[in-house]
Write a protein that holds these residues in place. Sequence first.
Motif, PDB file in Angstrom:
ATOM      1  N   MET A   1      35.193  29.081  47.902  1.00  0.00           N
ATOM      2  CA  MET A   1      35.844  27.795  47.984  1.00  0.00           C
ATOM      3  C   MET A   1      34.806  26.710  48.293  1.00  0.00           C
ATOM      4  O   MET A   1      33.812  26.975  48.935  1.00  0.00           O
ATOM      5  CB  MET A   1      36.899  27.806  49.104  1.00  0.00           C
ATOM      6  CG  MET A   1      37.884  28.964  48.994  1.00  0.00           C
ATOM      7  SD  MET A   1      38.809  28.896  47.449  1.00  0.00           S
ATOM      8  CE  MET A   1      39.707  30.426  47.541  1.00  0.00           C
ATOM      9  N   ASN A  78      40.065  25.706  44.588  1.00  0.00           N
ATOM     10  CA  ASN A  78      40.384  27.131  44.538  1.00  0.00           C
ATOM     11  C   ASN A  78      40.277  27.623  43.109  1.00  0.00           C
ATOM     12  O   ASN A  78      40.411  26.843  42.163  1.00  0.00           O
ATOM     13  CB  ASN A  78      41.803  27.377  45.050  1.00  0.00           C
ATOM     14  CG  ASN A  78      41.942  27.109  46.534  1.00  0.00           C
ATOM     15  OD1 ASN A  78      41.954  28.028  47.334  1.00  0.00           O
ATOM     16  ND2 ASN A  78      42.055  25.847  46.911  1.00  0.00           N
ATOM     17  N   SER A 434      43.154  32.335  55.117  1.00  0.00           N
ATOM     18  CA  SER A 434      43.552  32.421  53.707  1.00  0.00           C
ATOM     19  C   SER A 434      44.703  33.410  53.525  1.00  0.00           C
ATOM     20  O   SER A 434      45.637  33.146  52.764  1.00  0.00           O
ATOM     21  CB  SER A 434      42.360  32.811  52.836  1.00  0.00           C
ATOM     22  OG  SER A 434      41.852  34.074  53.223  1.00  0.00           O
TER      23      SER A 434
END
Length: 611
Positions: A1, A78, A434
């Motif tokens: 990311m 993402n 996450s």
Amino acid sequence: MTDIGELSGSSRSDELDEVLDEHMIGELAGLRSFQRGVGYLNDRRVESAAASDKGVRATVRGTMPYDVELWLDADTLNWSCSCPAAEDGSFCKHCVAVALSLLRTGERPEGASEPTRPSQRSRSADPDVPLLEGFVHRLDVERLAEIVLQQAADDWRLRERLLLEARSEQGIGPDLDGWRQRIRGVFDAGRHVSYHEVHEWAEIVDEMIDAMVDLCDAGHGPAVAQLAEYAHRRADTAMGLVDDSDGWLTVISDRLADLHLQACEQSTSDPVKLAKRLAKLETTSELDGFYRSAVTYADVLGPSGLTAFRRAIEPQWRQIDPKDDGWSSDVSRLREAMIGWALAMDDPDALVEAHRRERIRPSDMVEIAAAFERAGRDDEAVEWARRGLSGTGHGSWHAGNTRDFLARKLRERGETEAAVDLYWKTFEASPSLSNYRRLKQEDTGVDWLSRGRKHLLGRLDPSGDNTLLAYGAPADGSVPEDVMSDDASAAPAAAAAAILTEILLFEGHAQQAWDTAVQLGTSSQMWMTLAREREQRSPRDSITVYASAALAIIDRKKANQYKSAVDLMSRIQRLAADAGEPELFDSLLQRVRTEHRAKRRLKELLDRAGW
């Protein structure tokens, strides 16, 4: 990311290309994946690209069609790709191709995107082009010929293009012997190519492949196919002579394989002969350009070619000892060739047979599950996915594709609770922000914060003592002075507490995050994050954290890091002044000058700051 700043959600797909640039893409992917992605883009492998609610979805034609998605989530870029290389979250070559397609097309993708090459853009924007074109058109033939021939004498690629057209005009095809001689000369350096020389060497090889692309574009597919095979064998031989630390030979192998496929698609070569050559290339090459070639060339080979491919590798395949662990390079290459054939045949039973010749790895089972799904055998697809997930473990980094596949199939069967439970088990096995966010995406009706907090506190206190569940700020509200301690015995607890504080911050509970860190501890990085968040509401807390960090840096006794400590002290000075308590900085400065007066480099930095 990668952090890309706060963006509005109304037009995510439009904003992706405004945020992305080639430098960012290269940093995310690394040299090897970036160059392979460029090749995929230039070969027009990005298909079915379309804007989605979150960002952009696309299909990229690789060994098989792979699904890529790029999207924005708050202030973060993402990505996902269904290829094996992206299972660990890597920004793979397919992601690179899609990202670059956003930069090289003037409109948002709706259907297949048509990249605009940089040379086309720069040429149209060059104000000198009209002047140059007018001048060239006015040149007499003799002068123009003189200029072209002079340039061709120094530019062999231009010379080859001119010779190709001249030979075609006379009804003569390309000079294959001359091409082989050039290929042999480029790859056979005659000595070891060192790390410092390999970049220049690779550029020469790339220039030669560019010329082969020109040859293919001119309609000489059969000749290019032969030359690409010859060049790939020479590249394979060069492995022992070239320092390939940066993966240049892999890039070259992929370029040659891509060109070979393009040439074969252009020509009408005998599929049986082609199959035999492909089988030999794949099973005897150390380089992976022809990895699983049967599935890549399925349309070119057709039924007769696929049958010939299987027959070509069958004798060696049958000789493999069933007890062979499969890690030898010869066995591995045969195995992947047979798997490629099974995928090309779209036969899940043949795929299981190909995998079963060795121990089937859990990471392979999602591929088998997908094959059963394509065959309409959903029960078997679910069973293989379950086996794969149980074999990798829910917390394993490469279980993501298997888990997503199984969750989707469970939802299709109406087993929503079981699908969500897969993601909870993942969080239990490997807590992270996450994984927590994925839980919330799967089911917004559950209080995942309470459930996740209880699980993390249970990790901190396995005895089940409820004192930690009723956490809050300590009675005196103090912050430990050694918040940057690297005490190894506290590492597991600090890791769990860091995840909890990160989740609380994500949910907007900044005070609870701080209180948790004060009571239970957290990681050094999270202390710094919390300190930045508290600068306005409680500068004293931030000063305590920054002072601890500065002193920890100085204690490492690495002069090249002292500037970071001084920068933190500057921040402390500002915060102390804003809070009306300059003595907080003065006491720290006095301590540093007294305890570390022998550090000459540190003293110079303090003096330069005017302290």
